[in-house]
Design an enzyme around this catalytic site. Structure first.
Site, PDB file in Angstrom:
ATOM      1  NE  ARG A 184     -19.933 -11.673  13.018  1.00  0.00           N
ATOM      2  CZ  ARG A 184     -18.753 -11.513  13.605  1.00  0.00           C
ATOM      3  NH1 ARG A 184     -17.676 -11.339  12.864  1.00  0.00           N
ATOM      4  NH2 ARG A 184     -18.667 -11.489  14.908  1.00  0.00           N
ATOM      5  NE  ARG A 209     -18.442 -15.134  15.645  1.00  0.00           N
ATOM      6  CZ  ARG A 209     -17.287 -14.490  15.503  1.00  0.00           C
ATOM      7  NH1 ARG A 209     -16.744 -14.352  14.302  1.00  0.00           N
ATOM      8  NH2 ARG A 209     -16.691 -13.952  16.539  1.00  0.00           N
ATOM      9  CE  LYS A 211     -10.090  -9.381  14.206  1.00  0.00           C
ATOM     10  NZ  LYS A 211     -11.275  -8.696  14.728  1.00  0.00           N
ATOM     11  NE  ARG A 254      -9.098 -11.945  20.075  1.00  0.00           N
ATOM     12  CZ  ARG A 254      -9.733 -12.207  18.944  1.00  0.00           C
ATOM     13  NH1 ARG A 254      -9.161 -12.920  18.009  1.00  0.00           N
ATOM     14  NH2 ARG A 254     -10.944 -11.746  18.766  1.00  0.00           N
ATOM     15  NE  ARG A 287     -16.616 -11.053  20.213  1.00  0.00           N
ATOM     16  CZ  ARG A 287     -17.316 -11.119  19.075  1.00  0.00           C
ATOM     17  NH1 ARG A 287     -18.634 -11.237  19.121  1.00  0.00           N
ATOM     18  NH2 ARG A 287     -16.707 -11.088  17.927  1.00  0.00           N
TER      19      ARG A 287
END
Ligand code: AP5
Ligand code: MG
Length: 214
Positions: free
Chosen positions: A127, A160, A13, A88, A171
């Site tokens: 990431r 992160r 996203k 969300r 998540r």
């Protein structure tokens, strides 16, 4: 043009929203980035948000809805905006619909970047994120030109805290329970578009710009 990016954690996203925002010259509004900036600056909002984010849980709606409904009424949003990570939950979607109704307008597109769970954990472990400008990289598929340094602003890249595999699993569970119902919500509203997010970054971008036009 008013766009919502939907999709699981790690679907891409943020990566796509940055490119869309640049191409169509509209602001990229990421609630995750806003919370992370608040955590970095040790604000009251940041302290509260961190308690939830570190566990892979959603920040409560009451801390989130006003933040976004205020933001989209700022001057730079006049020609549109792209929402990344909001809404969300169904109550967040309803708050957004109501706020826009009052302004006599509505969202134009909800783009669901579809990536199966099995692809996600790999993406997250590789990431690297820039906390200064919000750019996102992947050490294998989308590496920065210089290891550990953001191409766009030169800041140091970090991993992160919520990208640890156990937190990613949590998540994903939260996504399926609380966020996936939004796909139906926006289908019913007649603005849902789905793209295959497992393709290369540029192919995903092309699928999205084909939908948005120009
Ligand atoms: P948030 O920051 O929104 O995280 P998220 O939704 O979990 O999504 P991510 O940012 O992890 O993934 P992404 O889809 O943006 O993927 P990316 O482009 O980085 O939220 C974090 C937390 O904040 C939440 O858990 C919650 O606690 C809180 N929060 C935020 N908003 C909230 C709200 N509205 N209500 C309540 N709580 C809220 O890509 C992932 C990786 O894949 C990168 O390494 C990237 O380089 C790579 N990649 C991207 N595209 C491709 C591709 N096509 N091929 C290969 N690799 C790719
Ligand atoms: Mg993101």
């Amino acid at each position: 043009m008013k766009i919502i990016m939907l999709g699981a954690p790690g679907a891409g996203k943020g990566t796509q929203a940055q490119k869309i925002a640049a191409k169509y010259d509209i602001p990229h509004i990421s609630t995750g980035d806003i919370f992370r900036a608040n955590i970095k600056n040790n604000t009251e909002l940041g302290k509260k948000a961190k308690e939830y984010m570190d566990q892979g849980l959603l920040v409560p709606d009451e801390l989130t809805c006003d933040l976004v409904t205020d933001r989209i009424q700022q001057d730079d949003c006049k020609n549109g905006f792209i929402l990344d990570g909001f809404p969300r939950t169904i109550p967040q979607a309803e708050a957004l619909t109501n706020a826009l109704n009052k302004l006599g307008t509505a969202m134009d597109y909800a783009i669901d970047v579809d990536v199966p769970d099995e692809n996600i954990v790999n993406r997250m472990s590789g990431r690297r994120a820039c906390l200064k400008c919000g750019a996102t990289y992947h050490i294998v598929t989308i590496p920065p030109k210089k290891e550990g340094i953001c191409d766009k602003c030169g800041a140091e890249l970090v991993q992160r805290e919520d990208d640890a595999p156990e937190t990613v699993q949590k998540r994903l569970t939260v996504y399926h329970e609380q966020t996936q119902p939004l796909i139906d919500y926006y289908k019913k509203a007649g603005i849902l578009k789905t793209v295959d997010g497992t393709k290369d970054l540029e192919d995903v971008f092309k699928s999205i710009t084909d939908i948005l036009g120009a």
